[in-house]
Design an enzyme around this catalytic site. Structure first.
Site, mmCIF file in Angstrom:
data_model
loop_
_atom_site.group_PDB
_atom_site.id
_atom_site.type_symbol
_atom_site.label_atom_id
_atom_site.label_comp_id
_atom_site.label_asym_id
_atom_site.label_seq_id
_atom_site.Cartn_x
_atom_site.Cartn_y
_atom_site.Cartn_z
ATOM 1 N N GLY A 169 0.845 -1.236 0.094
ATOM 2 C CA GLY A 169 -0.019 -0.196 0.041
ATOM 3 C C GLY A 169 0.808 1.148 -0.028
ATOM 4 O O GLY A 169 1.581 1.566 -0.761
ATOM 5 N N GLY A 170 0.542 2.209 1.119
ATOM 6 C CA GLY A 170 1.284 3.469 1.035
ATOM 7 C C GLY A 170 2.751 3.099 1.198
ATOM 8 O O GLY A 170 3.696 4.223 0.932
ATOM 9 N N GLY A 404 20.443 8.476 -34.622
ATOM 10 C CA GLY A 404 19.578 9.456 -33.470
ATOM 11 C C GLY A 404 20.482 9.099 -32.206
ATOM 12 O O GLY A 404 20.435 10.061 -31.400
ATOM 13 N N ALA A 405 21.115 7.811 -32.254
ATOM 14 C CA ALA A 405 21.709 7.639 -30.776
ATOM 15 C C ALA A 405 23.006 8.562 -30.634
ATOM 16 O O ALA A 405 23.485 9.010 -29.413
ATOM 17 C CB ALA A 405 21.930 5.987 -30.739
HETATM 18 C C1 HXC Z 1 -2.768 -2.755 11.300
HETATM 19 C C2 HXC Z 1 -1.246 -4.529 10.542
HETATM 20 C C3 HXC Z 1 -1.408 -4.016 9.302
HETATM 21 C C4 HXC Z 1 -1.998 -2.921 9.100
HETATM 22 C C5 HXC Z 1 0.192 -5.788 9.497
HETATM 23 N N1 HXC Z 1 -0.450 -5.668 10.823
HETATM 24 N N2 HXC Z 1 -0.318 -4.912 8.771
HETATM 25 N N3 HXC Z 1 -2.132 -3.760 11.456
HETATM 26 N N4 HXC Z 1 -2.649 -2.490 9.946
HETATM 27 N N5 HXC Z 1 -2.097 -2.511 7.693
HETATM 28 C C6 HXC Z 1 -0.215 -6.308 12.267
HETATM 29 C C7 HXC Z 1 -0.693 -7.655 12.150
HETATM 30 O O1 HXC Z 1 -2.212 -7.544 12.767
HETATM 31 C C8 HXC Z 1 0.215 -8.356 13.206
HETATM 32 O O2 HXC Z 1 0.016 -7.849 14.169
HETATM 33 C C9 HXC Z 1 1.482 -7.725 12.530
HETATM 34 O O3 HXC Z 1 1.282 -6.160 11.925
HETATM 35 C C10 HXC Z 1 2.465 -8.693 11.853
HETATM 36 O O4 HXC Z 1 1.620 -8.890 10.582
HETATM 37 P P1 HXC Z 1 1.639 -10.364 9.973
HETATM 38 O O5 HXC Z 1 0.319 -10.349 9.149
HETATM 39 O O6 HXC Z 1 1.710 -11.527 11.178
HETATM 40 O O7 HXC Z 1 3.004 -10.541 9.535
HETATM 41 P P2 HXC Z 1 3.337 -11.099 7.794
HETATM 42 O O8 HXC Z 1 2.686 -12.463 7.964
HETATM 43 O O9 HXC Z 1 4.891 -10.952 7.828
HETATM 44 O O10 HXC Z 1 2.764 -10.223 6.970
HETATM 45 C C11 HXC Z 1 3.015 -9.039 6.648
HETATM 46 C C12 HXC Z 1 2.281 -8.166 5.598
HETATM 47 C C13 HXC Z 1 0.671 -8.598 6.001
HETATM 48 C C14 HXC Z 1 2.432 -8.711 4.369
HETATM 49 C C15 HXC Z 1 2.436 -6.887 5.682
HETATM 50 O O11 HXC Z 1 0.537 -8.302 7.527
HETATM 51 C C16 HXC Z 1 -0.302 -7.613 5.302
HETATM 52 O O12 HXC Z 1 -0.738 -8.187 4.240
HETATM 53 N N6 HXC Z 1 -0.956 -6.759 5.883
HETATM 54 C C17 HXC Z 1 -1.822 -5.926 5.592
HETATM 55 C C18 HXC Z 1 -1.510 -5.146 4.105
HETATM 56 C C19 HXC Z 1 -2.536 -4.166 3.554
HETATM 57 O O13 HXC Z 1 -3.294 -4.588 2.880
HETATM 58 N N7 HXC Z 1 -2.162 -3.106 3.991
HETATM 59 C C20 HXC Z 1 -3.359 -1.932 3.743
HETATM 60 C C21 HXC Z 1 -2.862 -1.399 2.247
HETATM 61 S S1 HXC Z 1 -3.654 -0.267 1.740
HETATM 62 P P3 HXC Z 1 0.272 -8.943 15.706
HETATM 63 O O14 HXC Z 1 -0.378 -8.163 16.942
HETATM 64 O O15 HXC Z 1 -0.226 -10.060 15.218
HETATM 65 O O16 HXC Z 1 1.737 -8.723 15.771
HETATM 66 C C22 HXC Z 1 -2.916 1.311 1.999
HETATM 67 C C23 HXC Z 1 -3.523 2.668 1.775
HETATM 68 C C24 HXC Z 1 -2.651 3.468 1.091
HETATM 69 O O17 HXC Z 1 -1.822 1.163 2.604
HETATM 70 C C25 HXC Z 1 -3.062 4.232 0.136
HETATM 71 C C26 HXC Z 1 -2.013 5.137 -0.340
HETATM 72 C C27 HXC Z 1 -2.174 5.327 -2.037
#
Ligand code: HXC
Length: 510
Positions: A169-170, A404-405
């Site tokens: 994401g961000g 051209g290059a």
């Molecule tokens: C809150 C989060 C989080 C999130 C992870 N955690 N991502 N908490 N918000 N976005 C927390 C989990 O709950 C977990 O907490 C700890 O972080 C570790 O995550 P895991 O999933 O256990 O780790 P891992 O298996 O290594 O996976 C990592 C990951 C996955 C690939 C990053 O967590 C994931 O897919 N997260 C969501 C990604 C996502 O979709 N984000 C939103 C994107 S949209 P605990 O308490 O168990 O330790 C966005 C919008 C921005 O960003 C727009 C801009 C244009």
């Protein structure tokens, strides 16, 4: 008083513990360092000054009010790299997965504002899951604030992103707007949406590594500029990179004492070019031989290998090098090479880094794949970048400079300051055989006649003298004296002043 001091130490210790021992251990078990360990390696010893370690999120949704960790998932502050100030933020994956809340965003934007106001590079160490899901639009707004600052700082201070864990994401969009992205092999990933979402939406089954690992992003997508084997190597290499960069667009380029004689002759360069014009040779040999102490920090080395770009020093001062690589696709320019080199040239121009260009290019790559892929616009990017650049530009044609290059590769016509050629240079619209076969198409049936025509064309253009007679080359130089000639030219151009007409900004063919 002792009690108060002890209380502060206790609260500091709490904040430094981040998401706790278990999560820190998990981080180590994955081959990753923690945010604070990374900062310690990146900065000079004891130079880190941390800000906002007691900041917490203010969310009350989904029971978040019961779960607060001081620092809120990002460590921010400033320190020095070999004595020069840099600002840094490091995502702490042990705290809510390093995800960005409104408070977390404020910590980052504070550092961004300080870096811009005080004109020093900013380095982001990323290991994070994007927007804090529990915060909804507050987190999205936070990212917007970070992105806006990325854009305002672009071209004013160097912005560097190091991807050191799974980033989504961000946490990939902000790096995408910075000057350089580096990754760590096997432990870092970048994607807008992860494998699970991909499966749901497109029904593709793909691993995180296949979707956004370091290999994919340094080769296919070219999102990342370089990959390193582990956190320690990545951080030490960032220190090396910082040494090449000026602090801002108004700061002079770094100058470090060099023990390598600027007048050093390199006799071996006299035999670098093979007798057969179609035989390749390694342009990196030339780069390493002219650079101070052979020190070359290559950017995007795994992508579009037909062009080489990177930083070196001459007489202790940073230069940007752009060079065709005859070892790959004969050094031809294609869409990827155009994009890669254009971005590098623009970085150098933003930050007043002189550009040295080595040319051995047989032209643009023909074919439907290239034309359909937008070769015209991608090639034009490089042309545009060289043409608008006002930094000192020195060009050395080692062998071919065709069509051209020839014009694109920092020719005299694009305001290069000094254009040199080796005696082996050939400057023409195209190679002699192709030229003869077009001009004398009616004689194609007669092998001897065509061979004579090829020879004629070769005699006329397979040398640097026609261009030198026009003044398109300033001098034909001995290969062995290349380092000395460039070093002297850079010294002469030290105070170059050239301004483009006023404009809000240009409209480079994107
Ligand atoms: C809150 C989060 C989080 C999130 C992870 N955690 N991502 N908490 N918000 N976005 C927390 C989990 O709950 C977990 O907490 C700890 O972080 C570790 O995550 P895991 O999933 O256990 O780790 P891992 O298996 O290594 O996976 C990592 C990951 C996955 C690939 C990053 O967590 C994931 O897919 N997260 C969501 C990604 C996502 O979709 N984000 C939103 C994107 S949209 P605990 O308490 O168990 O330790 C966005 C919008 C921005 O960003 C727009 C801009 C244009």
């Amino acid at each position: 008083m002792q009690e108060i001091l002890a209380k502060l130490e206790l609260r500091r210790a709490e904040a430094r513990a981040g998401g706790g021992e278990k999560r820190s251990k998990a981080q180590h078990a994955r081959g990753k360092l923690t945010a604070r360990e990374r900062i310690d390696l990146l900065l000079d010893e004891d130079s880190f000054e941390e800000f906002d370690m007691f900041v917490e999120h203010r969310s009350t949704d989904f029971g978040m009010e019961k779960s607060k960790i001081p620092g809120d998932g990002v460590v921010t502050g400033w320190g020095t790299v070999n004595g020069r100030v840099v600002y840094v933020f490091a995502k702490d994956f042990t705290v809510f997965g390093g995800s960005l809340s409104e408070s977390h965003a404020r910590k980052i934007t504070k550092i961004q504002d300080m870096a811009l106001q005080n004109r020093a590079p900013i380095i982001g160490l990323f290991d994070a899951g994007g927007a804090r899901i529990q915060e909804g639009v507050n987190a999205l707004g936070g990212y917007g604030e970070v992105f806006q600052r990325n854009v305002l700082a672009s071209g004013v201070i160097p912005q560097i992103s190091v991807i050191m864990g799974p980033c989504a994401g961000g946490d990939v969009y902000s790096p995408a707007m910075t000057d350089f992205i580096f990754m760590v092999r096997d432990t870092s990933y970048m994607f807008v949406t992860g494998p699970d979402v991909v499966k749901t939406v497109t029904n593709e089954t793909v691993t995180a590594e296949e979707l956004g690992g370091a290999l994919v992003h340094t080769t296919r997508s070219s999102i990342a500029d370089k990959a390193f084997d582990n956190d320690v190597e990545a951080l030490l290499q960032m220190r090396r990179l910082i040494d090449f960069l000026p602090a801002s667009n108004t700061d002079p380029i770094p100058e470090i004492p060099s023990f390598d004689d600027a007048g050093r002759m390199e006799a071996s360069l006299d035999t670098l070019i093979p007798a057969n014009p179609n035989q390749p040779y390694d342009m990196k040999e030339l780069i390493l031989k002219i650079a101070d102490e052979g020190d070359f920090f290559e950017i995007q080395e795994a992508h579009a290998k037909n062009i080489i770009v990177g930083f070196a020093r001459l007489a202790g001062r940073t230069i940007g090098i752009v060079a065709n690589q005859p070892l790959v696709l004969a050094g031809v320019l294609d869409s990827d090479a155009g994009r890669k080199a254009a971005r590098f040239v623009r970085f150098c121009d933003c930050f007043n880094i002189p550009i040295v260009t080595f040319v051995d290019v047989p032209g643009f790559l023909p074919g439907t794949a290239q034309e359909y892929g937008g070769l015209i616009k991608h090639g034009a990017k490089l042309l545009f970048a060289f043409a608008e650049a006002t930094v000192p530009k020195i060009t050395v044609i080692t062998r071919k400079a065709y069509g051209g290059a020839y014009v694109v590769m920092s020719s005299k016509h694009l305001r290069a300051d000094l254009n040199y050629a080796w005696p082996s240079a050939e400057i023409a619209v195209m190679g002699s055989r192709g030229a003869a076969e077009i001009i004398y198409r009616s004689e194609l049936g007669d092998k001897d006649k065509i061979a004579a025509r090829v020879k004629d064309y070769e005699d006329r253009f397979a040398n640097p003298f026609v261009a030198a007679e026009r003044g398109f080359l300033d001098e034909i130089i001995m290969p062995h004296s290349t380092r000395k000639r460039i070093a002297r030219a850079l010294d002469m151009l030290r105070h170059k002043e050239l301004n483009n007409p006023w404009k809000k900004h240009d409209n480079i063919p994107l």
